[in-house]
Design an enzyme around this catalytic site. Structure first.
Site, PDB file in Angstrom:
ATOM      1  N   HIS A  97      -7.926  -6.975  -5.464  1.00  0.00           N
ATOM      2  CA  HIS A  97      -6.661  -7.167  -4.761  1.00  0.00           C
ATOM      3  C   HIS A  97      -5.981  -8.464  -5.202  1.00  0.00           C
ATOM      4  O   HIS A  97      -6.582  -9.542  -5.190  1.00  0.00           O
ATOM      5  CB  HIS A  97      -6.941  -7.208  -3.258  1.00  0.00           C
ATOM      6  CG  HIS A  97      -5.727  -7.245  -2.401  1.00  0.00           C
ATOM      7  ND1 HIS A  97      -4.786  -6.249  -2.392  1.00  0.00           N
ATOM      8  CD2 HIS A  97      -5.290  -8.167  -1.498  1.00  0.00           C
ATOM      9  CE1 HIS A  97      -3.834  -6.544  -1.527  1.00  0.00           C
ATOM     10  NE2 HIS A  97      -4.110  -7.713  -0.980  1.00  0.00           N
ATOM     11  N   GLU A 110      -9.543  -1.514  -5.883  1.00  0.00           N
ATOM     12  CA  GLU A 110      -9.170  -1.934  -4.529  1.00  0.00           C
ATOM     13  C   GLU A 110      -8.724  -0.745  -3.683  1.00  0.00           C
ATOM     14  O   GLU A 110      -8.218   0.263  -4.194  1.00  0.00           O
ATOM     15  CB  GLU A 110      -8.079  -3.000  -4.564  1.00  0.00           C
ATOM     16  CG  GLU A 110      -6.767  -2.589  -5.197  1.00  0.00           C
ATOM     17  CD  GLU A 110      -5.685  -3.647  -4.986  1.00  0.00           C
ATOM     18  OE1 GLU A 110      -5.417  -3.974  -3.818  1.00  0.00           O
ATOM     19  OE2 GLU A 110      -5.119  -4.123  -5.979  1.00  0.00           O
ATOM     20  N   SER A 137       0.709  -7.658  -1.635  1.00  0.00           N
ATOM     21  CA  SER A 137       0.050  -7.194  -0.427  1.00  0.00           C
ATOM     22  C   SER A 137       1.073  -6.921   0.682  1.00  0.00           C
ATOM     23  O   SER A 137       1.995  -6.131   0.497  1.00  0.00           O
ATOM     24  CB  SER A 137      -1.005  -8.213   0.005  1.00  0.00           C
ATOM     25  OG  SER A 137      -1.877  -7.669   0.955  1.00  0.00           O
TER      26      SER A 137
END
Length: 335
Positions: A299, A269, A175
């Protein structure tokens, strides 16, 4: 598709498992409605830091891996501006001379910590036989850009100063940690620092403006990420910084030769579009990369590697990539 027929199909193109479908539904119903209420206020961010820290205790990391706190001023390198804080995760018999993984945790630059990601970092250590350094970098909004970047750069300089061969350093992240990992790699190549041997990205968040996420066709299907919330977190981190700064804006074609990348992203996602955009940038630059889009996954699904078969396979894929980069003769695959 019949499971027997899928044996010879790469795991990142197989039909999602029943466990994955159940978990995705649970997250969509139980987490997404609350995640969408994050407004970026300090009290709300502190609440989510506490909640995720407590929740991470439910995901137990590999017991074969030891965890060692670190506060290291790295006096050997005068360019290291602050003591490197965080933790080492070491599998049995590991040595820094064989290489190391620098793992940068996600959390929108505002939440999470090395502890919340131990189920990933411990698995990487066990899977590759390499020690993993996870810096506890400063978080926004208390510490906006470039604080997190500077802390991760210091951690990379620490590895080099301590004799880890740069070509045997893997920079990895998920991320926002994927954004940091990419920015750090590009910066090393741009400024003449020794380049790492490779980069591993799990669901990288590379467009902090939120434009790609807001336009994503997965906006309504993503069970976890609200693009509007991601945009708020991006603003918290960038603060008064220049959005065109190369340490922030990653989707411009780098002119420097970059090391190999492994990019894993969930098929449903909103950050899938960003992973695909980064892969296009790498392809245009002539840099080697492998983009894996895992059908039906959300995610950073890799954090469930002790629960989901897809997450388990994804970590094995990452381990194989890392062992190939650093050389199979120097590390041993976990049993």
């Amino acid at each position: 598709m019949d499971s027997a027929k899928e044996v010879n199909i790469p795991p990142f193109v197989r039909t999602p498992s029943s466990q994955s479908r159940v978990l995705t539904t649970a997250v969509r119903l139980g987490v997404r409605p609350f995640a969408g209420r994050i407004k970026g206020r300090s009290a709300t961010i502190r609440f989510w830091r506490t909640l995720l820290g407590a929740g991470s205790r439910c995901l137990r990391p590999d017991s074969r891996v030891s965890v060692e706190p670190i506060i290291d001023p790295c006096i050997e390198d005068p360019d290291v501006k602050r003591p490197v804080r965080g933790e080492w995760l070491r599998p049995p018999g590991s040595s820094n001379r064989e290489g190391a993984i620098l793992y940068l945790h996600g959390g929108g630059y505002a939440i999470c910590s090395p502890r919340t990601h131990r189920v990933i970092t411990a698995r990487l250590a066990a899977e590759t036989g390499l020690p993993v350094l996870v810096p506890d970098y400063r978080l926004a909004p208390e510490h906006p850009f470039p604080a997190a970047f500077e802390d991760t750069l210091d951690a990379y300089r620490l590895l080099i100063a301590r004799g880890v061969p740069p070509e045997r350093i893997i920079i990895a992240g998920d991320s926002s940690g994927g954004h940091l990992a990419t920015a750090l790699t590009v910066e090393a190549c741009r400024t003449g620092l020794p380049a790492p041997g490779g980069v591993v990205l799990f669901s990288p968040w590379v467009d902090l403006t939120g434009e790609l996420a807001m336009a994503s066709t997965m906006r309504r299907r993503d069970p976890y990420i609200d693009p509007a919330v991601a945009t708020r977190f991006g603003r918290l981190y960038v603060g008064a910084g220049d959005w065109s700064d190369p340490r922030l804006s990653l989707l411009t074609c780098p002119s420097e030769e970059l090391p190999p990348f492994l990019i894993q992203v969930g098929g449903i996602e909103v950050l899938r579009a960003e992973a695909e955009a980064l892969a296009a940038v790498l392809e245009q630059a002539g840099s080697p990369f492998d983009l894996q889009i895992w059908p039906g996954q959300m995610h950073v699904f890799q954090i469930f590697n002790r629960m989901l078969p897809e997450a388990d396979e994804a970590m094995r894929e990452a381990g194989r990539f890392i062992r190939k980069v650093v050389g199979d003769d120097s590390v041993t695959e976990a049993a």
